[in-house]
Design an enzyme around this catalytic site. Structure first.
Site, PDB file in Angstrom:
ATOM      1  N   THR A 338       0.826  -1.221   0.000  1.00  0.00           N
ATOM      2  CA  THR A 338       0.000   0.000   0.000  1.00  0.00           C
ATOM      3  C   THR A 338       0.857   1.268   0.000  1.00  0.00           C
ATOM      4  O   THR A 338       2.069   1.218   0.166  1.00  0.00           O
ATOM      5  CB  THR A 338      -0.944   0.010   1.214  1.00  0.00           C
ATOM      6  OG1 THR A 338      -0.188  -0.294   2.391  1.00  0.00           O
ATOM      7  CG2 THR A 338      -2.042  -1.020   1.061  1.00  0.00           C
ATOM      8  N   SER A 364       1.064   8.789   4.994  1.00  0.00           N
ATOM      9  CA  SER A 364       0.533   8.728   3.627  1.00  0.00           C
ATOM     10  C   SER A 364       1.697   9.019   2.704  1.00  0.00           C
ATOM     11  O   SER A 364       2.301  10.087   2.774  1.00  0.00           O
ATOM     12  CB  SER A 364      -0.563   9.773   3.425  1.00  0.00           C
ATOM     13  OG  SER A 364      -0.884   9.860   2.059  1.00  0.00           O
ATOM     14  N   ARG A 365       2.031   8.044   1.841  1.00  0.00           N
ATOM     15  CA  ARG A 365       3.196   8.231   0.970  1.00  0.00           C
ATOM     16  C   ARG A 365       2.900   9.166  -0.188  1.00  0.00           C
ATOM     17  O   ARG A 365       3.780   9.478  -0.964  1.00  0.00           O
ATOM     18  CB  ARG A 365       3.706   6.866   0.479  1.00  0.00           C
ATOM     19  CG  ARG A 365       4.201   6.010   1.629  1.00  0.00           C
ATOM     20  CD  ARG A 365       4.969   4.786   1.196  1.00  0.00           C
ATOM     21  NE  ARG A 365       5.244   3.987   2.394  1.00  0.00           N
ATOM     22  CZ  ARG A 365       4.647   2.847   2.690  1.00  0.00           C
ATOM     23  NH1 ARG A 365       3.755   2.348   1.867  1.00  0.00           N
ATOM     24  NH2 ARG A 365       4.948   2.194   3.781  1.00  0.00           N
ATOM     25  N   VAL A 366       1.645   9.600  -0.292  1.00  0.00           N
ATOM     26  CA  VAL A 366       1.299  10.596  -1.307  1.00  0.00           C
ATOM     27  C   VAL A 366       1.461  11.991  -0.712  1.00  0.00           C
ATOM     28  O   VAL A 366       1.897  12.920  -1.369  1.00  0.00           O
ATOM     29  CB  VAL A 366      -0.137  10.361  -1.824  1.00  0.00           C
ATOM     30  CG1 VAL A 366      -0.603  11.499  -2.710  1.00  0.00           C
ATOM     31  CG2 VAL A 366      -0.205   9.044  -2.582  1.00  0.00           C
TER      32      VAL A 366
END
Length: 504
Positions: A338, A364-366
């Site tokens: 994910t 959150s890697r975004v």
């Protein structure tokens, strides 16, 4: 009478030419062994992996194992009707499901059959449950926000359209509550929601469906349910069925949110099938390909490029941990697939901080790419103030002599935690979230008693909603806290403050 060979040849040729070729050719196999919803079938040499097979009495099965002299088949539905020696037909069809707008507002099982008692569903198209995820060139970066309506997530752990964000935590920490609130929050957006219940009690799923109806969310939601009482096969197929339904909308350029609740039970169902088919167990008795089980599902979540219609499929998989152990086998697998995780902690939940999101381990890697500028303007300071609070709070327990600046940071942190608390089924529009965070990080609430912070927030939201709806619209349309917007916010906050501040 003399027989002329040429005449006989010409007669045979004419008969061959006039021969009707519409003869139905079927490939037939035989059941060698059956038990626990698993059948070993002999004689289907050309069967494909994932192909649908037809048993007598309208019972179907899916090819799961391709072995040297037989195929392993998992039976869908009533396996009691299948017996040794029965004939099995190939259908030539890979496992598929009915898709389309007719499913909106309905509850279906893993095969797409309605289970809500509201009559049959007339779908016009079918899609295979499994498909190879689109390639890198067909995608674009995740940069469009998908608002959950939950303050601590939208400000600190933002989710973008096309992202895969894991919700992870122990049992009874509010994982499903976050997913349901996110679905409810999509009411005035153009997002279609799919909730996949894997291995849940039927009563739990019924309650969730009723909640979605109460909030008017079932109009744009599809529920796929494979209850705990159903076979492992149906539990295994459920998330792929939900994903195929969602892809139909995504390919048409629409936005889709899909919740898998939960993939821990999905992995257990797959383990059960694998062990019954005598596949060798690996780590913790899960088969070696259990990583591929979830990666091929979650890779199908994406944001299409503009050339492909710019549709998106956002996935919120849920994983249940045991005793907070995020380093266990299945949790680490899904974390590595994910684009970030929302970690819910029992300790926070039991101390009354709900949603019990731990912002330290959640990520959150975004990141800010999935936030509007106005959110970014308040979120950076919020994260900083919170992390400083947790650090100082740990030290403050050991000594009482704290300087004025440290005490101020502690007081600010307590108020931040208070504003991040949120009731269930109360998602907030992003402009209201920005307003309350802005009030706190800019020190307006420093003199408001901690126990009155919740009341202040309600009053602020009420004033903004009733008297200043145009200001909320301006924040969302401008997507930026301009000097003018800040000025208006400041004056509204200052008007309300005297009702709650302590007189010194």
């Amino acid at each position: 009478m003399k027989i002329n060979p040429e005449e006989i040849t010409s007669v045979i040729e004419k008969q061959i030419q006039s021969f009707d070729s519409d003869v139905e050719v079927k490939e037939i196999g035989y059941v060698l062994q059956v038990g626990d919803s698993i059948a070993q079938v002999y004689g289907l040499e050309n069967a494909m992996a994932g192909e649908l097979l037809k048993f007598p009495e309208n019972v179907y099965g899916v090819v799961f194992n391709l072995e040297e002299d037989n195929v392993g088949v998992v039976i869908l539905g009533e396996s009691e009707k299948v017996a040794e020696g029965q004939q099995v037909e190939r259908t030539g069809r890979i496992m598929d499901i009915g898709v389309g707008d007719a499913l909106l507002g309905r509850v279906v099982n893993s095969l797409g059959n309605p289970i809500d008692g509201a009559g049959p569903i007339q779908t016009t198209a079918r899609r295979p449950m499994e498909r190879v995820a689109p390639g890198v060139c067909d995608r674009q970066p995740v940069k469009e926000p998908l608002q959950t309506g939950i303050k601590c997530i939208d400000t600190m752990i933002p989710i973008g359209r096309g992202q895969r964000e894991l919700i992870i935590g122990d049992r009874k920490t509010g994982k499903t509550a976050i997913a349901i609130d996110t679905i409810i929050n999509q009411k005035n957006s153009d997002t279609i929601c799919i909730y996949v219940a894997i291995g849940q009690k039927k009563s739990t799923t019924t309650k969730i469906v009723q909640t979605l109806k109460d909030f008017g969310a079932m109009d744009y939601t599809i529920v796929v349910s494979a209850a705990a009482s159903e076979s492992a096969t149906l539990q295994y197929l459920a998330p792929y069925a939900g994903c195929a339904i969602g892809e139909e909308f995504m390919d048409a350029g629409k936005h889709v949110l899909i919740v898998y609740d939960d993939l821990s039970k999905h992995a257990v169902a797959y383990r059960q099938l694998s062990l019954l088919l005598k596949r060798p167990p690996g780590r913790e008795a899960y088969p070696g390909d259990v990583f591929y089980l979830h990666s091929r599902l979650l890779e199908r979540a994406l944001k299409y490029s503009d050339e492909k219609g710019a549709g998106s499929l956002t996935a919120l998989p849920i994983i249940e941990t045991q005793g907070g152990d995020v380093s266990a086998y299945i949790p680490t697998n899904v974390i590595s697939i994910t684009d970030g995780q929302i970690y819910l902690e029992s300790k926070l939940f039991n101390s009354g901080i709900k949603p019990a999101v731990n912002p330290g381990i959640s990520v959150s890697r975004v990141g800010g790419s999935a936030q509007i500028k106005a959110t970014k303007q308040v979120a950076g300071q919020l994260r900083l103030d919170l992390s400083q609070y947790w650090e100082i709070e740990a030290f403050s327990q050991f000594g009482s002599d704290l300087d004025k600046a440290t005490l101020a940071q502690l007081d600010r942190g307590k108020r931040l935690i208070e504003i991040l608390k949120q009731g269930q089924y109360e998602p907030l529009r992003i402009s209201l979230q920005i307003a309350i965070v802005y009030s706190t990080i800019n020190g307006f609430l420093d003199n408001v008693p901690v126990e009155k912070v919740g009341e202040f927030e309600k009053e602020l939201h009420s004033v903004l909603n009733i008297q200043n709806a145009d200001l909320l619209d301006a924040i969302e349309s401008e997507k930026n806290l301009t000097k003018e917007i800040k000025g208006k916010l400041d004056s509204i906050i200052k008007e309300i403050l005297p009702l709650f501040t302590e007189k010194k």
